[in-house]
Design a protein around this motif. Structure first.
Motif, short mmCIF file in Angstrom:
data_model
loop_
_atom_site.label_atom_id
_atom_site.label_comp_id
_atom_site.label_asym_id
_atom_site.label_seq_id
_atom_site.Cartn_x
_atom_site.Cartn_y
_atom_site.Cartn_z
N GLY A 77 0.79 -1.22 0.00
CA GLY A 77 0.00 0.00 0.00
C GLY A 77 0.82 1.28 0.00
N ARG A 78 2.10 1.18 -0.33
CA ARG A 78 2.98 2.35 -0.35
C ARG A 78 3.18 2.80 -1.79
N LEU A 79 2.14 3.38 -2.37
CA LEU A 79 2.15 3.73 -3.79
C LEU A 79 3.18 4.81 -4.13
N GLU A 80 3.42 5.74 -3.22
CA GLU A 80 4.39 6.80 -3.51
C GLU A 80 5.80 6.23 -3.63
N LEU A 81 6.13 5.21 -2.83
CA LEU A 81 7.44 4.57 -2.94
C LEU A 81 7.54 3.73 -4.22
N ALA A 82 6.45 3.08 -4.58
CA ALA A 82 6.42 2.30 -5.82
C ALA A 82 6.64 3.22 -7.02
N GLU A 83 6.03 4.39 -6.97
CA GLU A 83 6.18 5.37 -8.06
C GLU A 83 7.63 5.86 -8.15
N ALA A 84 8.28 6.05 -7.00
CA ALA A 84 9.68 6.47 -6.98
C ALA A 84 10.57 5.40 -7.61
N GLU A 85 10.27 4.13 -7.31
CA GLU A 85 11.04 3.03 -7.91
C GLU A 85 10.86 3.01 -9.42
N ARG A 86 9.65 3.25 -9.88
CA ARG A 86 9.39 3.26 -11.33
C ARG A 86 10.12 4.42 -12.01
N ALA A 87 10.22 5.54 -11.32
CA ALA A 87 10.96 6.67 -11.88
C ALA A 87 12.44 6.31 -12.03
N GLU A 88 12.98 5.59 -11.04
CA GLU A 88 14.37 5.14 -11.14
C GLU A 88 14.55 4.17 -12.30
N ILE A 89 13.57 3.29 -12.50
CA ILE A 89 13.63 2.34 -13.61
C ILE A 89 13.70 3.11 -14.93
N GLY A 90 12.89 4.15 -15.06
CA GLY A 90 12.90 4.95 -16.28
C GLY A 90 14.26 5.58 -16.54
N THR A 91 14.90 6.07 -15.49
CA THR A 91 16.22 6.68 -15.64
C THR A 91 17.25 5.64 -16.06
N ILE A 92 17.21 4.48 -15.44
CA ILE A 92 18.18 3.42 -15.75
C ILE A 92 17.98 2.92 -17.18
N GLU A 93 16.72 2.76 -17.60
CA GLU A 93 16.43 2.23 -18.93
C GLU A 93 16.95 3.13 -20.06
N GLU A 94 17.16 4.41 -19.77
CA GLU A 94 17.68 5.32 -20.78
C GLU A 94 19.04 4.87 -21.31
N PHE A 95 19.78 4.13 -20.49
CA PHE A 95 21.14 3.75 -20.84
C PHE A 95 21.24 2.33 -21.40
N LEU A 96 20.13 1.63 -21.42
CA LEU A 96 20.12 0.29 -21.99
C LEU A 96 19.64 0.33 -23.43
N PRO A 97 20.08 -0.61 -24.24
CA PRO A 97 19.57 -0.67 -25.61
C PRO A 97 18.09 -1.01 -25.61
N ARG A 98 17.44 -0.72 -26.71
CA ARG A 98 16.01 -1.00 -26.85
C ARG A 98 15.75 -2.48 -26.66
N GLN A 99 14.67 -2.82 -25.96
CA GLN A 99 14.26 -4.21 -25.77
C GLN A 99 13.80 -4.79 -27.10
#
Length: 153
Positions: A77-99
């Motif tokens: 039930g900690r949606l704000e923390l889940a959203e923060a994790e997803r934001a980090e995923i977005g930043t990290i994915e910028e440096f990976l090649p396209r899936q």
């Protein structure tokens, strides 16, 4: 541009633009890479440090960790923390090649099977080795493994 250089350039930009969340994630990426560099130097592998493929592996692992954390936060039930994790995923994915798409994944599996001459489930390790060597960061190997297994069975 080399992956490390892109990460460092993004770090500098985030500092200048005062993007705190992005800056924090980029610093975590750098720390993980430097940890691996230190481990590589202290082992007998030599002073070369971390390769591009290893950096992609590190980034892939970081994404997987954050996906698990986001799932756990949602369940708790900690949606704000889940959203923060997803934001980090977005930043990290910028440096990976396209899936790779589903079709591209199937083609890659077929090509790896034919190149290794795999004919049975005992050859699965060879096929997965070829795929990991070529497509690290582009494939989710948790999903690819069962597909390879099905093809070889």
């Amino acid at each position: 541009m080399e992956l490390r250089d892109r990460i460092n350039a993004a770090l500098k930009t985030a500092m200048k633009e005062k993007q705190q969340a992005r800056l924090s994630t980029l610093r975590l990426i750098n720390a993980a890479i430097k940890d691996r560099d230190i481990a590589a130097r202290t082992s007998d592998d030599g002073p070369d440090g971390v390769t591009e493929a290893e950096v992609r592996q590190i980034l892939g692992r970081m994404i997987k960790q954050r996906q698990e954390s986001a799932r756990a936060y949602e369940e708790g039930g900690r949606l704000e923390l889940a959203e923060a994790e997803r934001a980090e995923i977005g930043t990290i994915e910028e440096f990976l090649p396209r899936q790779l798409s589903e079709e591209e994944t199937e083609t890659a599996i077929d090509r790896a099977i034919s190149e290794t001459g795999a004919s049975s489930i005992r050859d699965m390790g060879k096929v997965m080795g070829v795929l990991k060597e070529r497509y690290t960061g582009q494939l989710d190997f948790g999903l690819v493994g069962p597909k390879v297994k099905a093809r070889l069975s």
